[in-house]
Scaffold this motif. Structure first.
Motif: not given
Ligand SMILES: C[S@@+](CC[C@H](N)C(=O)[O-])C[C@H]1O[C@@H](n2cnc3c(N)ncnc32)[C@H](O)[C@@H]1O
Length: 306
Positions: A13, A16-17, A21, A23, A40, A43-44, A46
């Motif tokens: 976490d 990622l934070e 990110i 998209p 992960e 997944k975030r 597009n």
């Protein structure tokens, strides 16, 4: 190999934070491993976003995710700039590195990373790498060996260990992790044998893979590649590595104090485009350490480019 058993991602976490990110952003995971962080990140994203995942290890490549938004690059991460040029990418929005070996490396006994298994002294993360731990043990001078054990392993008994190895190798070749462990165990701190042995193996691994030199090179290249407001997220497991990352983010690397370097110097500091944005250093929570003991020594630093 079951990729889910490969490696539990450390401080997922927080990483990622730290990457913040977007998209549609372009990201690089320099240490794909079992893809714990990469999956992960993807997944975030597009359809416009993309992640490049680097790893020099063949096993990591074999387990790499198949996704339109992801490209695996089997290479040492020191070459990120060349690879991004190859993919026509000028700037990226975030770069993550989770340094060192993965649990998979340690569990693959035959690669020689762990003293828990008797195996050839290899320790190459890139199976095509030029030098193995066996060669280092056989060919380095006593002084070189002692320095490696002292600086990379932080072992008080480094000189005694080096001396014993050199004496022993004059009559018997040291080729396996078991032989090395047996030879060195009597010199290790009483009750600390496992800890010291891990440090000894870690020191050899760092030398085999040139990890400190490669880290410095990577930090320079990664910083150049970041777009304004881009994030550099680096996780280390060794105090020397953490110091290198900290100094890089602050612009106080030793090399920058060299006036032959063309960069502007302000009282021994360079004008770095980076600003560390987490206070000091982030470490894993007690709950995470209980679940994944590997996270105990992890240190995370996050910087943003101006
Ligand atoms: C700690 S693991 C990463 C684990 C990953 N974050 C995960 O959650 O699955 C480090 C990985 O980085 C790779 N690695 C270490 N140094 C490297 C380098 N200089 N270039 C490319 N890959 C490297 C190793 O082969 C290993 O697979």
């Amino acid at each position: 190999m079951n990729p889910d058993c490969y490696h539990i991602p450390v401080m997922l976490d927080e990483c990622l934070e730290g990457l913040n990110i977007k998209p549609d952003g372009i990201y690089i995971d320099l240490t794909y491993g079992g893809g714990g962080h990469s999956k992960e990140i993807v997944k975030r994203l597009n359809a416009q976003g993309h992640l490049y995942g680097f790893d020099q290890d063949l096993d990591a490549m074999e387990g790499a995710i198949k996704d339109e938004r992801f490209t695996f690059v089997r290479s040492n991460f020191r070459f990120i700039k060349n690879w991004m040029q190859y993919y026509s990418i000028e700037k990226v929005d975030g770069i993550l590195a989770d340094l060192g070996v993965s649990s998979h490396h340690l569990d693959e006994g035959e690669r020689g990373f762990s003293f828990r298994y008797d195996a050839p002294l290899d320790m190459r993360m890139n199976q095509a790498g030029k030098i193995t731990a066996k060669q280092i043990i056989a060919e380095y001078s006593e002084e070189q060996l002692a320095d490696i054990f002292y600086y990379y392993g932080e072992l008080k008994q480094s000189r005694k260990i080096a001396s014993k190895i050199v004496k022993h190798r004059s009559t018997t070749e040291i080729t396996t992790t078991g032989q090395l462990a047996e030879l060195v165990t009597p010199l290790l701190g009483f009750g600390r044998e496992k800890k010291d042995m891990s440090k000894l193996f870690q020191a050899l691994r760092i030398e085999v893979n040139g990890e400190m030199k490669v880290l410095r090179e990577m930090l320079d290249n990664a910083t150049d590649l970041l777009a304004p407001k881009g994030r550099l997220v680096i996780m280390t497991y060794h105090s020397l590595e953490d110091r290198i990352v900290k100094n890089h983010m602050k612009g106080t690397d030793k090399k920058n104090k060299d006036s032959a370097n063309n960069q502007a110097l302000i009282f021994g500091q360079t004008k770095t485009p980076l600003k560390q944005i987490n206070k000091n250093v982030t470490t894993a929570s007690d709950a995470e350490i209980a679940e994944n003991p590997r996270s105990r020594s992890a240190k995370l630093r996050i910087a943003e480019k101006s």
